[in-house]
Write a protein that holds these residues in place. Structure first.
Motif, PDB file in Angstrom:
ATOM      1  N   GLN A 165      44.665   6.048 -48.983  1.00  0.00           N
ATOM      2  CA  GLN A 165      44.494   7.289 -49.455  1.00  0.00           C
ATOM      3  C   GLN A 165      42.813   7.439 -49.966  1.00  0.00           C
ATOM      4  N   LEU A 166      42.341   8.476 -49.473  1.00  0.00           N
ATOM      5  CA  LEU A 166      40.969   8.821 -49.911  1.00  0.00           C
ATOM      6  C   LEU A 166      40.677  10.138 -50.143  1.00  0.00           C
ATOM      7  N   ILE A 167      40.196  10.429 -51.285  1.00  0.00           N
ATOM      8  CA  ILE A 167      40.018  11.929 -51.726  1.00  0.00           C
ATOM      9  C   ILE A 167      38.470  11.904 -52.172  1.00  0.00           C
ATOM     10  N   ILE A 168      37.765  12.781 -51.362  1.00  0.00           N
ATOM     11  CA  ILE A 168      36.402  13.053 -51.531  1.00  0.00           C
ATOM     12  C   ILE A 168      36.121  14.434 -52.245  1.00  0.00           C
ATOM     13  N   VAL A 169      35.378  14.482 -53.545  1.00  0.00           N
ATOM     14  CA  VAL A 169      35.529  15.586 -54.204  1.00  0.00           C
ATOM     15  C   VAL A 169      33.754  15.997 -53.984  1.00  0.00           C
ATOM     16  N   ARG A 170      33.652  17.213 -53.867  1.00  0.00           N
ATOM     17  CA  ARG A 170      32.299  17.863 -53.680  1.00  0.00           C
ATOM     18  C   ARG A 170      32.378  18.990 -54.821  1.00  0.00           C
TER      19      ARG A 170
END
Length: 327
Positions: A165-170
């Protein structure tokens, strides 16, 4: 369960630790950072370590040898970064942000970690007036933006290889207690009457730090993998931000408008004489003149409920500072 925060002594990490201690008091929190609370270079005003949090001095630019017993349910937050611009040599962004991504993901793979939340930036989109969505082709035009885009790709490689699981926040401009950045300088500039509009319609996408860390936890708990722009939607312009800030803090000020070219000339003269201390720097003036036009529709339509409006967030920040200032 373990919450392992690389770069946890910084601005966002400090607020994340406070939220985790409140909402997950039985879980173990690790702050792995090159600096510790109270040392130079971390959040001003935060001088003590949090009780129950395990602190370990880690330099993500080097292979990580830190050892703990982990499970695939543990969560890693990769917040470690060199980010302030201007302020660093080009090589420093690449050393920390790219090598850091490599070393953190390698450590996660070695220890069987299956969940990472990575804080990227809007910098990979590049500086331009056009609206940017998560699907917009990144065209970074700064060392920071380039390094963050490469770091995203490294994390995606880890996730694909490990079925994780990968969440990338910008995030847009992140503000709140301990920020000491763009919003803090804006407040000081208005209060001391050295802030001027170059244009009032410059869009400055932003998000309150407490809102951001609440979203972190919501996204993890609801398996919201992928890339997320984190900002109010619609994004506010600089005049709306200034008016909300003034109203929230009870400040009475009229902000004049000065042509951008004139302000750049003044900044080029004043900056070398000490203008950097108050934000009068050509690079910062240029940033003020260019919109950060980030689309937050994905977040707005996700089911996540914001806890604060723009004005409410400034009021909450002002309260955290004993209603004396914003910093």
């Amino acid at each position: 369960m373990n919450y392992i925060i690389f770069g946890g002594s910084g601005f966002i990490g400090t607020h994340l630790i406070h939220l985790l201690k409140k909402t997950h008091p039985k879980d173990q929190i690790y702050d792995l950072d090159i600096v510790m609370p109270g040392e130079e270079g971390v959040v001003p005003g935060i001088v003590e370590k949090n009780e129950g949090v395990i602190y370990e001095r880690i330099d993500v630019r080097k292979p990580i040898t830190f050892e703990i017993e982990t499970t695939e349910n543990d969560v890693v937050f990769n917040l470690a970064a060199v980010h302030r611009t201007p302020g660093h040599k080009d090589i420093e962004y690449f050393e920390t942000n790219i090598r850091g991504a490599e070393n953190v993901t390698e450590w996660c793979e070695k220890h069987g970690i299956k969940k990472i939340l990575f804080t990227s930036s809007i910098a990979p989109y590049g500086a331009a007036e056009e609206l940017k969505k998560e699907t917009t082709l990144p065209t970074p035009n700064t060392p920071y933006g380039i390094s963050k885009l490469v770091a995203e790709k490294i994390h995606f490689g880890w996730a694909g290889k490990n079925d994780a699981q990968l969440i990338i926040v910008r995030p847009g401009i992140v503000y709140g207690k301990g920020e000491h950045g763009n919003m803090t300088r804006l407040y000081a500039g208005i209060k001391k009457r050295y802030f001027f509009y170059t244009r009032k319609d410059t869009i400055k996408a932003c998000i309150y730090v407490k809102e951001l860390v609440h979203f972190f936890m919501w996204a993890l708990e609801n398996n919201k993998d992928g890339v997320w722009n984190c900002t109010f939607e619609p994004a506010y312009n600089i005049e709306q931000i200034c008016e909300a800030m003034k109203k929230a803090t009870g400040m009475k000020r009229v902000i004049p408008t000065v042509p951008g070219k004139l302000l750049l000339v003044v900044a080029s003269i004043v900056g070398p004489l000490g203008g950097k201390a108050v934000g009068i720097h050509p690079a910062r003036v240029k940033k003020l003149m260019i919109s950060t036009n980030i689309n937050g529709d994905k977040l707005k339509n996700s089911g996540y409920k914001f806890h604060w409006t723009l004005e409410e967030s400034f009021k909450d920040w002002f309260k955290d500072c004993n209603k004396k200032y914003l910093k």
